[in-house]
Design a protein around this motif. Structure first.
Motif, short mmCIF file in Angstrom:
data_model
loop_
_atom_site.label_atom_id
_atom_site.label_comp_id
_atom_site.label_asym_id
_atom_site.label_seq_id
_atom_site.Cartn_x
_atom_site.Cartn_y
_atom_site.Cartn_z
N ARG A 48 0.88 -1.18 0.00
CA ARG A 48 0.00 0.00 0.00
C ARG A 48 0.91 1.23 0.00
NH1 ARG A 48 -5.29 0.79 0.56
NH2 ARG A 48 -6.06 2.74 1.47
N HIS B 228 -0.01 7.68 -3.54
CA HIS B 228 -0.17 7.99 -4.95
C HIS B 228 -1.14 9.16 -5.08
CE1 HIS B 228 -0.61 7.48 -9.27
NE2 HIS B 228 -1.93 7.40 -9.14
N ARG C 255 -2.91 10.19 -1.88
CA ARG C 255 -3.66 9.17 -1.15
C ARG C 255 -2.92 7.85 -1.27
NH1 ARG C 255 -7.10 6.16 -4.78
NH2 ARG C 255 -6.82 6.87 -6.92
N VAL D 132 -2.80 3.90 -2.19
CA VAL D 132 -3.49 2.98 -3.10
C VAL D 132 -2.92 1.58 -2.93
CG1 VAL D 132 -4.04 4.75 -4.81
CG2 VAL D 132 -1.87 3.52 -4.96
N ASP D 133 -3.75 0.58 -3.26
CA ASP D 133 -3.33 -0.82 -3.18
C ASP D 133 -2.55 -1.18 -4.43
OD1 ASP D 133 -4.59 -1.21 -0.73
OD2 ASP D 133 -6.51 -1.65 -1.69
N CYS D 134 -1.29 -1.58 -4.26
CA CYS D 134 -0.41 -1.87 -5.38
C CYS D 134 0.09 -3.31 -5.32
CB CYS D 134 0.81 -0.94 -5.38
SG CYS D 134 0.43 0.82 -5.48
N TYR E 245 0.40 0.21 -9.96
CA TYR E 245 -1.02 0.45 -9.70
C TYR E 245 -1.73 0.57 -11.06
CZ TYR E 245 -5.34 2.81 -8.34
OH TYR E 245 -6.67 3.14 -8.16
N ALA F 145 -8.19 1.70 -10.84
CA ALA F 145 -9.27 1.06 -10.08
C ALA F 145 -10.33 0.51 -11.03
CB ALA F 145 -9.90 2.06 -9.11
#
Length: 472
Positions: A385, A388, A391, A393-395, A410, A413
């Motif tokens: 995490r 990005h 904020r 983001v889940d990577c 990433y 979404a």
């Protein structure tokens, strides 16, 4: 000739009956077909599946393993002596060696037999001995399945279908230009016919690289020992060369198209496809998203065409060769789930399910059980995490195939509602409205496997449970 044909047909039926009796009474055989379009990961899927069935430490969702009923799994000589053996050992060494790399893509049909020794269970477990179930895995290119649609089309219908779709594709500019100077009613010039077929093949390869799925005839891309033969030397012509007389280019193109159906497509379905019990259809949904709405819509239509192969009775030819036999289970799997953080796997599975809605409804209606799933046959990334644009983001992070460097990624979404992607794709949008979906090419990560463990994966055990769990 007629007596010989009848005798051959009777012999084939007797062999089928004998095999069925032996399988039912002694050692059942499950024939699992594995297919998918280019870059979907067929070779890696089979290699990892077999490795994880041999060493089942990462297969908790396979019920027979969780209950301790699988004593051992081992490779045996395959039953079809004329089919190349799937190169399991070489592929596994490539994926798990000191310098791991991706194995070569599927170039033709191959086969592998894995036998599983099972402990008895239930009330009779004390008096029954061990039993053996054979899993025959048949690997073949998805482009060959797309050829099924040709069986229901005349040369004129196929030409019209192909040329209509080519009008909006940049990859077809060269072929369409070469087509301008062609007169279907001119006398056949073999050099001109070969040149036009070569130009069409160049388009098919370019279309596949651009993310399109409808690249038929499939053997043009994977010719094997048919390369350069007349059966692979035709191309679509305007109006299907209607009215072209004997000895003309148009008449010869139509004749070669029919020969392709009779001598290439039909034998594959008769000799191999008709014997499939369970089927995996792999798809690179993330790659299609990256290439844009047109590629997504093309993938949707291609999957519907592929599923047509699993509906006996669709054509008189299939009815004869399948004899009422149906594939019992079909798994549609979106591969490369390791390219997404696990928080986005539900969205990928939902998109896969929506892409296949029409096709799955037909299969369910025909009695086949189907399931859509997001999986990774070999996990190449880890999750992180990271910040990005203000904020977190889940990577995912892994080793890039091109540079060998480690990088975080990433992709964007995925929407909760698949209609946000499929609707613009159906409407012919040229690009995604909100964002593009990136894609990275990751290399296999170096592995340190403990004894009893197969290569790391995502949901491969769930896939195995759906496909063969009921027969173990």
């Amino acid at each position: 000739m007629i007596i010989s044909s009848v005798a051959e047909a009777v012999s084939r039926q007797l062999e089928t009956v004998t095999d069925s009796v032996n399988e039912a009474l002694f050692e059942p055989v499950i024939r699992l077909g594995v297919t998918g379009l280019a870059r979907a990961g067929k070779t890696v899927f089979i290699t990892s599946l077999v490795a994880n069935l041999k060493d089942r430490g990462r297969m908790p969702q396979l019920l027979a393993e969780a209950e301790g009923r699988i004593a051992t799994a081992f490779l045996q000589p395959q039953p079809d002596d004329t089919v190349p053996r799937f190169a399991f050992e070489e592929n596994l060494a490539a994926l798990t060696g000191p310098n791991p790399n991706w194995p070569d893509n599927t170039r033709g049909i191959s086969e592998l037999r894995l036998s599983l020794r099972l402990r008895p269970s239930g009330l009779l477990s004390g008096v029954r001995g061990m039993r053996t179930v054979h899993l025959d895995i048949v690997d073949y290119p998805g482009e060959w399945l797309l050829d099924l649609a040709l069986l229901d089309k005349s040369y004129a219908e196929w030409s019209d279908h192909v040329l209509t779709r080519l009008q909006t594709r940049e990859e077809a500019v060269g072929f369409l230009a070469d087509l301008q100077g062609v007169d279907p009613e001119a006398n056949l010039d073999e050099a001109a016919a070969q040149a036009l077929a070569k130009s069409f093949t160049t388009y098919l390869n370019a279309a596949r690289m651009a993310g399109y799925s409808d690249c038929t005839p499939g053997r043009f891309l994977l010719p094997g020992d048919l390369a350069g033969s007349p059966v692979l030397s035709f191309a679509p012509l305007p109006n299907g060369a209607a009215g072209a007389g004997r000895g003309t280019l148009g008449r010869e193109m139509a004749r070669r198209y029919e020969a392709y159906k009779a001598r290439v497509v039909k034998p594959f379905f008769r000799d191999h496809f008709a014997r499939i019990d369970r089927q995996v259809v792999l798809m690179d949904a993330l790659g299609a998203l990256h290439h844009g709405p047109a590629a997504v819509e093309d993938l949707r239509q291609s999957m519907a065409d592929i599923l047509a192969a699993f509906r006996p009775g669709r054509s008189a030819f299939l009815t004869r060769i399948l004899g009422g036999k149906r594939v019992e289970k079909i798994l549609f799997a979106a591969t490369k789930a390791d390219h997404l953080h696990h928080s986005q796997h539900p969205q990928l599975a939902a998109i896969t399910d929506a892409l296949l809605r029409d096709a799955r409804d037909r299969a369910d209606f025909a009695g086949a059980k189907t399931q859509a799933m997001a999986l990774a046959s070999l996990r190449t990334t880890s999750e992180a995490r990271l910040p990005h644009e203000g904020r977190e983001v889940d990577c995912v992070q892994g080793i890039l195939l091109d540079s060998g460097k480690r990088a975080a990624f990433y992709p964007g979404a995925l929407p909760e509602d698949p209609a946000q992607l499929l609707a613009p794709a159906r409407q012919g949008a040229q690009a995604w409205l909100d964002q593009d979906y990136a894609v990275m090419r990751f290399a296999p990560a170096p592995l340190e496997l403990r004894p009893g463990e197969g290569p790391p994966h995502i949901r491969l055990d769930r896939a195995a449970q759906f496909l063969i769990g009921d027969l173990l």
